[in-house]
Design an enzyme around this catalytic site. Sequence first.
Site, PDB file in Angstrom:
ATOM      1  N   GLY A 190     -23.969   3.939   2.878  1.00 39.71           N
ATOM      2  CA  GLY A 190     -23.065   4.409   1.824  1.00 39.71           C
ATOM      3  C   GLY A 190     -23.552   4.006   0.447  1.00 39.71           C
ATOM      4  O   GLY A 190     -23.674   2.825   0.135  1.00 39.71           O
ATOM      5  N   LYS A 239       0.859  -1.183   0.000  1.00 37.63           N
ATOM      6  CA  LYS A 239       0.000   0.000   0.000  1.00 37.63           C
ATOM      7  C   LYS A 239       0.895   1.233   0.000  1.00 37.63           C
ATOM      8  O   LYS A 239       2.039   1.182   0.470  1.00 37.63           O
ATOM      9  CB  LYS A 239      -0.871   0.002   1.268  1.00 37.63           C
ATOM     10  N   GLY A 253     -22.103   5.037  -2.484  1.00 36.82           N
ATOM     11  CA  GLY A 253     -21.072   5.476  -3.428  1.00 36.82           C
ATOM     12  C   GLY A 253     -20.903   4.471  -4.545  1.00 36.82           C
ATOM     13  O   GLY A 253     -21.858   3.787  -4.936  1.00 36.82           O
ATOM     14  N   VAL A 270     -19.572   1.468  -4.815  1.00 37.36           N
ATOM     15  CA  VAL A 270     -19.952   0.076  -4.575  1.00 37.36           C
ATOM     16  C   VAL A 270     -21.383  -0.012  -4.042  1.00 37.36           C
ATOM     17  O   VAL A 270     -22.178  -0.832  -4.510  1.00 37.36           O
ATOM     18  CB  VAL A 270     -18.997  -0.600  -3.562  1.00 37.36           C
TER      19      VAL A 270
HETATM   20  P1  NAD Z   1     -17.130   5.962  -2.420  1.00 30.94           P
HETATM   21  O1  NAD Z   1     -16.268   7.043  -1.887  1.00 30.94           O
HETATM   22  O2  NAD Z   1     -17.515   5.953  -3.850  1.00 30.94           O
HETATM   23  O3  NAD Z   1     -18.497   5.875  -1.593  1.00 30.94           O
HETATM   24  C1  NAD Z   1     -18.586   6.003  -0.211  1.00 30.94           C
HETATM   25  C2  NAD Z   1     -19.948   6.604   0.069  1.00 30.94           C
HETATM   26  O4  NAD Z   1     -20.142   6.579   1.476  1.00 30.94           O
HETATM   27  C3  NAD Z   1     -20.090   8.052  -0.377  1.00 30.94           C
HETATM   28  O5  NAD Z   1     -21.294   8.203  -1.109  1.00 30.94           O
HETATM   29  C4  NAD Z   1     -20.105   8.836   0.930  1.00 30.94           C
HETATM   30  O6  NAD Z   1     -20.914  10.001   0.874  1.00 30.94           O
HETATM   31  C5  NAD Z   1     -20.691   7.821   1.871  1.00 30.94           C
HETATM   32  N1  NAD Z   1     -20.346   8.017   3.276  1.00 30.94           N
HETATM   33  C6  NAD Z   1     -19.177   8.417   3.816  1.00 30.94           C
HETATM   34  N2  NAD Z   1     -19.252   8.443   5.141  1.00 30.94           N
HETATM   35  C7  NAD Z   1     -20.508   8.040   5.459  1.00 30.94           C
HETATM   36  C8  NAD Z   1     -21.200   7.853   6.673  1.00 30.94           C
HETATM   37  N3  NAD Z   1     -20.629   8.090   7.852  1.00 30.94           N
HETATM   38  N4  NAD Z   1     -22.482   7.404   6.624  1.00 30.94           N
HETATM   39  C9  NAD Z   1     -23.078   7.152   5.443  1.00 30.94           C
HETATM   40  N5  NAD Z   1     -22.467   7.337   4.246  1.00 30.94           N
HETATM   41  C10 NAD Z   1     -21.204   7.767   4.266  1.00 30.94           C
HETATM   42  O7  NAD Z   1     -16.391   4.594  -2.023  1.00 30.94           O
HETATM   43  P2  NAD Z   1     -16.598   3.166  -2.655  1.00 30.94           P
HETATM   44  O8  NAD Z   1     -15.603   2.964  -3.743  1.00 30.94           O
HETATM   45  O9  NAD Z   1     -18.045   2.926  -2.897  1.00 30.94           O
HETATM   46  O10 NAD Z   1     -16.115   2.247  -1.440  1.00 30.94           O
HETATM   47  C11 NAD Z   1     -16.938   2.045  -0.312  1.00 30.94           C
HETATM   48  C12 NAD Z   1     -16.180   1.220   0.717  1.00 30.94           C
HETATM   49  O11 NAD Z   1     -15.809  -0.036   0.128  1.00 30.94           O
HETATM   50  C13 NAD Z   1     -14.862   1.845   1.181  1.00 30.94           C
HETATM   51  O12 NAD Z   1     -14.633   1.467   2.517  1.00 30.94           O
HETATM   52  C14 NAD Z   1     -13.819   1.188   0.289  1.00 30.94           C
HETATM   53  O13 NAD Z   1     -12.545   1.179   0.886  1.00 30.94           O
HETATM   54  C15 NAD Z   1     -14.391  -0.206   0.170  1.00 30.94           C
HETATM   55  N6  NAD Z   1     -13.972  -0.932  -1.041  1.00 30.94           N
HETATM   56  C16 NAD Z   1     -14.204  -0.423  -2.268  1.00 30.94           C
HETATM   57  C17 NAD Z   1     -13.830  -1.139  -3.409  1.00 30.94           C
HETATM   58  C18 NAD Z   1     -14.117  -0.627  -4.795  1.00 30.94           C
HETATM   59  O14 NAD Z   1     -14.046  -1.419  -5.746  1.00 30.94           O
HETATM   60  N7  NAD Z   1     -14.470   0.632  -4.958  1.00 30.94           N
HETATM   61  C19 NAD Z   1     -13.195  -2.379  -3.271  1.00 30.94           C
HETATM   62  C20 NAD Z   1     -12.972  -2.893  -1.993  1.00 30.94           C
HETATM   63  C21 NAD Z   1     -13.365  -2.154  -0.881  1.00 30.94           C
END
Ligand code: NAD
Length: 348
Positions: free
Chosen positions: A178, A78, A180, A182
């Site tokens: 969340g 990382k 976002g 995913v």
């Molecule tokens: P993202 O930033 O696109 O989405 C996160 C969402 O969560 C945002 O819409 C944000 O407004 C919301 N959020 C933040 N804090 C919050 C809270 N306290 N309460 C409610 N909503 C809140 O991120 P993502 O890519 O969708 O990833 C989501 C999670 O999954 C992260 O922890 C990331 O590390 C993990 N993850 C993502 C992937 C991937 O392929 N993108 C892969 C493995 C793990």
Amino acid sequence: MLTRLASTSHEELHRVEDRDSGLRGYIALHSTRLGPAAGGLRMRTYDSDAAAIDDVLNLSRGMSYKNAAAGLPLGGGKAVIMGDPSRDKTPEMLRAMGRAINALQGRYWTAEDMGMAPEDMAEIARETRFVAGLDHGQYASGDPSPITAKGVFNAMRAGAAQVFGSDDLAGRHVAVQGLGHVGWHLCRLLHEVGARLSVADMDARCVTRAVRELGANVVPLSRIHATQADIFAPCAIGGILNARTIPEIQARLVAGAANNQLATPEDAATLHTRGILYLPDYVANGGGIINVAAEILQIPDSGPWVAERLDAMQATMAKILTRAEGEDLSPARVADRMIEDQLLQVAV
Ligand code: NAD
């Protein structure tokens, strides 16, 4: 500008500095036993260098477990940049990070993490070929989120089979934290099979969209974990399963995409004692790294390769759940033990 620091727990730890661009960060390689260390580049503000080092060490260890659980020939690594991505990030800084990654000669591969976007990876790619998650190029894998969501969805079905006696999610009530990249894809998959959704997100626009397009019910941010639902799906922040939230969780199954959902390893045991089945996050959310791995490993027409590994990931989750049930342990504990055994068996 790349200074190697001592570490007893990790194979390599480097400080990265570039005065001209203002870059300050760290790269950690936890293990290269299974292959080159792979894991994303994160940019965020840290209170101190010690906090940044802590983060990069924890995250890179987590990547060793995630990559091993996904059956990938990749180790765990990382990188972090200290700074506010919306204010401090510059192309020069990213290129300096690219040069530092290049100096590791392929022992570490980077990709997007928090605070990074595909265009930032393109900037880094001007200095090194050891970068994935690109939008363009022969093996470009693009946004991993839909694949991550699919993996979480599959895992959720496996968990539902154990908790509710059926993997059919039709009519199940899922509380998603969340919406976002995913979370949104996951909600769509759940909606398609007839699950009922309750959602919370800090961004009011995606909440409104979920109500309009998916008929979701809106829950206050601070209460989403406590929703009277069948399943709680954390898809936002880490540490959401903690001493305060666990006693309030009403769902019998916790299955989500967020990294590091447990505030402490002991929280897995607390969930288990409460009769809540928690699916280990690094197994459930491995779809994204599988997608990125296809780019790192330069798999041509990678669709079937990715699908095969998603199936294998689901089989791993099923094995973990069966063992956990048989031994009356939390699946998180069983997963850690399985991966640690797997890593030990690999010749150094
Ligand atoms: P993202 O930033 O696109 O989405 C996160 C969402 O969560 C945002 O819409 C944000 O407004 C919301 N959020 C933040 N804090 C919050 C809270 N306290 N309460 C409610 N909503 C809140 O991120 P993502 O890519 O969708 O990833 C989501 C999670 O999954 C992260 O922890 C990331 O590390 C993990 N993850 C993502 C992937 C991937 O392929 N993108 C892969 C493995 C793990």
